[in-house]
Design a protein around this motif. Structure first.
Motif, PDB file in Angstrom:
ATOM      1  N   ARG A 146       5.688  -2.285   4.132  1.00 18.69           N
ATOM      2  CA  ARG A 146       6.531  -1.315   3.373  1.00 18.69           C
ATOM      3  C   ARG A 146       7.221  -1.879   2.224  1.00 18.69           C
ATOM      4  O   ARG A 146       7.412  -2.917   1.785  1.00 18.69           O
ATOM      5  CB  ARG A 146       7.677  -0.704   4.425  1.00 18.69           C
ATOM      6  N   SER A 147       7.224  -0.730   1.211  1.00 23.40           N
ATOM      7  CA  SER A 147       7.939  -1.105  -0.191  1.00 23.40           C
ATOM      8  C   SER A 147       7.459  -2.019  -1.188  1.00 23.40           C
ATOM      9  O   SER A 147       7.995  -2.102  -2.135  1.00 23.40           O
ATOM     10  CB  SER A 147       9.606  -1.410   0.032  1.00 23.40           C
ATOM     11  N   LYS A 148       6.105  -2.557  -0.752  1.00 16.52           N
ATOM     12  CA  LYS A 148       5.534  -3.351  -1.568  1.00 16.52           C
ATOM     13  C   LYS A 148       4.622  -2.677  -2.364  1.00 16.52           C
ATOM     14  O   LYS A 148       4.248  -1.621  -2.223  1.00 16.52           O
ATOM     15  CB  LYS A 148       4.515  -4.313  -0.806  1.00 16.52           C
ATOM     16  N   LYS A 149       4.613  -2.936  -3.613  1.00 16.77           N
ATOM     17  CA  LYS A 149       3.829  -2.272  -4.984  1.00 16.77           C
ATOM     18  C   LYS A 149       2.595  -2.695  -4.908  1.00 16.77           C
ATOM     19  O   LYS A 149       2.326  -4.065  -4.932  1.00 16.77           O
ATOM     20  CB  LYS A 149       4.370  -2.616  -6.324  1.00 16.77           C
ATOM     21  N   GLY A 173       1.064  13.810  16.589  1.00 20.80           N
ATOM     22  CA  GLY A 173       2.051  13.313  16.412  1.00 20.80           C
ATOM     23  C   GLY A 173       2.292  12.977  14.827  1.00 20.80           C
ATOM     24  O   GLY A 173       1.642  13.621  14.076  1.00 20.80           O
ATOM     25  N   ASP A 174       3.532  12.166  14.687  1.00 25.47           N
ATOM     26  CA  ASP A 174       3.956  12.214  13.189  1.00 25.47           C
ATOM     27  C   ASP A 174       3.385  10.721  12.888  1.00 25.47           C
ATOM     28  O   ASP A 174       3.990  10.220  11.851  1.00 25.47           O
ATOM     29  CB  ASP A 174       5.468  12.229  13.110  1.00 25.47           C
ATOM     30  N   MET A 175       2.497  10.014  13.314  1.00 27.69           N
ATOM     31  CA  MET A 175       2.254   8.475  12.997  1.00 27.69           C
ATOM     32  C   MET A 175       1.630   8.612  11.388  1.00 27.69           C
ATOM     33  O   MET A 175       1.963   7.647  10.672  1.00 27.69           O
ATOM     34  CB  MET A 175       1.426   7.709  14.019  1.00 27.69           C
ATOM     35  N   LEU A 176       1.086   9.399  11.082  1.00 24.74           N
ATOM     36  CA  LEU A 176       0.207   9.589  10.013  1.00 24.74           C
ATOM     37  C   LEU A 176       1.270   9.818   8.929  1.00 24.74           C
ATOM     38  O   LEU A 176       1.401   9.244   7.628  1.00 24.74           O
ATOM     39  CB  LEU A 176      -0.859  10.409   9.875  1.00 24.74           C
ATOM     40  N   LEU A 177       2.048  10.572   8.945  1.00 26.83           N
ATOM     41  CA  LEU A 177       3.145  11.200   8.231  1.00 26.83           C
ATOM     42  C   LEU A 177       4.167  10.327   7.888  1.00 26.83           C
ATOM     43  O   LEU A 177       4.445   9.905   6.629  1.00 26.83           O
ATOM     44  CB  LEU A 177       3.847  12.428   8.824  1.00 26.83           C
ATOM     45  N   HIS A 178       4.489   9.298   8.749  1.00 27.18           N
ATOM     46  CA  HIS A 178       5.416   8.399   8.792  1.00 27.18           C
ATOM     47  C   HIS A 178       4.612   7.414   7.839  1.00 27.18           C
ATOM     48  O   HIS A 178       5.221   6.576   7.037  1.00 27.18           O
ATOM     49  CB  HIS A 178       5.627   7.626  10.054  1.00 27.18           C
ATOM     50  N   ASP A 208       5.899   5.844   4.345  1.00 29.91           N
ATOM     51  CA  ASP A 208       5.997   4.475   3.622  1.00 29.91           C
ATOM     52  C   ASP A 208       5.134   4.209   2.658  1.00 29.91           C
ATOM     53  O   ASP A 208       5.575   3.606   1.607  1.00 29.91           O
ATOM     54  CB  ASP A 208       5.502   3.547   4.918  1.00 29.91           C
ATOM     55  N   LEU A 209       4.082   4.848   2.488  1.00 28.91           N
ATOM     56  CA  LEU A 209       3.001   4.363   1.290  1.00 28.91           C
ATOM     57  C   LEU A 209       3.586   4.837  -0.299  1.00 28.91           C
ATOM     58  O   LEU A 209       3.417   3.955  -1.100  1.00 28.91           O
ATOM     59  CB  LEU A 209       1.661   5.207   1.836  1.00 28.91           C
TER      60      LEU A 209
END
Length: 463
Positions: free
Chosen positions: A69-72, A310-315, A319-320
């Protein structure tokens, strides 16, 4: 003699689906070679956990690393996200910024099977059994007298994870559901076909040897427990912390004298999972960022934390895009998805349930399915004209032969895919996948040319 004016007009105006083997015979050997890897995948990925594990091994060999997460990230970077060991998301970053949208390719890695009940072990009349609860849509009678293997995970009381795989290797025992002999099945023969074997009759034979102690009340059950305890450290209570399933012990094989077909368990939908995975792994610097998702629970409604409802792909997408400072809703609205799932291949033995102009046929390539669902398109994503045009143009630009199709006659039945769930995320979506004979049976059949050309379609979409 040249073509008549009518023939020229027919050639210009009429739509005709062509057989790949007749039009491009040079592709046959390529398809055969490609499917050797596919058969190996089928043998190593019979359940979701195994599919994820094997896919990660393949991905890491190609340079994929766990997503942070948060990596460019930059163009060509490859990452994966392992969701609870039962579904996986792989990404190759493209030339365009994420705000221009991504290309999703989503297939499922669960298949119909026999799951063990939470408290499955019992004995009756000096035979030890497992009680099962079938998973997904099956014809129950097909699972009788079929050699079965035991797969799954048991969590022991101390938190140790034990993975089971019994019945796949040479020398392993297999398991089976018994059926009546024809000499004594007069009453059974009066049942409807769907009840030839009933759900509570899908009992797995485990053994017939007792513990050598006449004072034990359940000596045959105890013998099975003693073997499991010796080999895996299990006690009966551990079944309450387990996911154990029974699947056909048959390995993937060639079908036909010409070896043109693949026969195996679980091709719905691992045939699309493998072709999507290979297209993802071989993607280098795509125009759009690719997001390839192998999901769980499609066969029972895509429910839960590893299913598309579920929401796993949305989450993951949140993050992406976070690192680029964009809003996920804008990225999703500009994205395009191939719901990679199979369709029913036309079966000449049972032609009455198909509408020939809109059926899919072996050896004509992947099937573009505008809508699924039942009867009045219930439970369906119905792709727009614009979505159809975009997907078709990707295939045609790479000279990928394909066909159009739907799942049988309007009132003959029907079925759904994950397409409606990704469409509910505001993503333009359409189904594309391989035609399958004997879908949901313990032994399904696909064409090697269709498998190879589905891979080519996904590769064109990624490129």
């Amino acid at each position: 003699m040249g073509k008549t004016e009518g023939q020229k007009l027919e050639e210009k105006l009429c739509y005709k689906i062509k057989n790949i083997g007749m039009e491009k015979p040079e592709e046959i050997e390529k398809a055969i070679e490609f499917c050797e890897g596919y058969k190996k995948y089928l043998d190593n990925a019979k359940i979701e956990r195994e599919a994820v594990k094997y896919s990660i091994e393949m991905a890491e060999e190609r340079g994929y690393v766990p997503f942070e997460r948060s990596k460019k990230y930059k163009t060509g970077d490859k990452v994966y996200f392992n969701n609870r060991g039962k579904n996986i998301i792989l990404t190759t970053f493209g030339k365009r910024p994420l705000i221009d949208g991504v290309h999703f390719n989503i297939a499922h890695i669960d298949s119909p099977r026999l799951d063990l009940k939470p408290n499955p072990l019992y004995e009756k009349d000096e035979i030890a059994y497992f009680k099962t609860h079938y998973y997904g849509g099956i014809k129950k009678y097909q699972w009788g007298v079929t050699p079965l293997a035991m797969h799954g995970r048991v969590m022991l009381k101390d938190g140790t994870a034990v993975d089971l795989n019994i019945g796949e290797n040479e020398g392993d025992p297999v398991f089976v559901v018994s059926d009546l002999l024809p000499h004594l099945s007069q009453q059974q023969n009066q049942r409807k076909l769907a009840d030839g074997i009933k759900g509570e009759e899908l009992n797995i034979i485990l053994g017939s040897t007792p513990i050598a102690d006449k004072e034990v009340k359940k000596a045959f059950k105890l013998k099975v427990l003693s073997i499991l305890n010796e080999k895996y450290g299990m006690i009966e209570e551990d079944f309450l912390r387990a996911e154990i399933t029974m699947v056909p012990a048959q390995h993937a094989v060639d079908v036909g004298l010409d070896r043109s077909l693949v026969g195996a368990y679980g091709q719905d939908d691992k045939v699309c999972a493998y072709t999507a995975l290979m297209a993802e792994l071989e993607c280098k610097e795509p125009e759009y960022t690719t997001v390839t998702v192998l999901v769980d629970k499609e066969e029972i409604g895509s429910v839960g934390v590893t299913g598309m409802a579920g929401d796993m792909l949305l989450h993951y997408m949140e993050d992406l895009v976070e690192a680029e400072g964009e809003r996920v809703r804008d990225v999703l609205r500009n994205s395009l998805c191939l719901s990679a799932d199979v369709n029913a291949a036309f079966d000449p033995t049972f032609p009455d349930v198909y509408e020939s102009n809109n059926a899919s046929y072996l050896n004509r390539g992947p099937v573009l399915t505008k809508y699924t669902g039942s009867r009045g398109k219930s439970g369906s994503n119905d792709a727009s004209a614009e979505t159809m045009q975009r997907v078709i143009s990707y295939m045609e630009s790479d000279d990928v032969m394909w066909q159009i199709g739907e799942l049988g006659k309007v009132d003959a039945g029907g079925g759904g895919t994950i397409a409606m769930f990704i469409a509910n995320m505001d993503v333009d979506t359409v189904d594309l996948g391989v035609p399958v004979l004997s879908m949901h049976a313990p032994f399904e059949i696909t064409s090697k040319l269709d498998v190879y050309y589905t891979y080519k379609a996904f590769a064109a979409f990624n490129k």
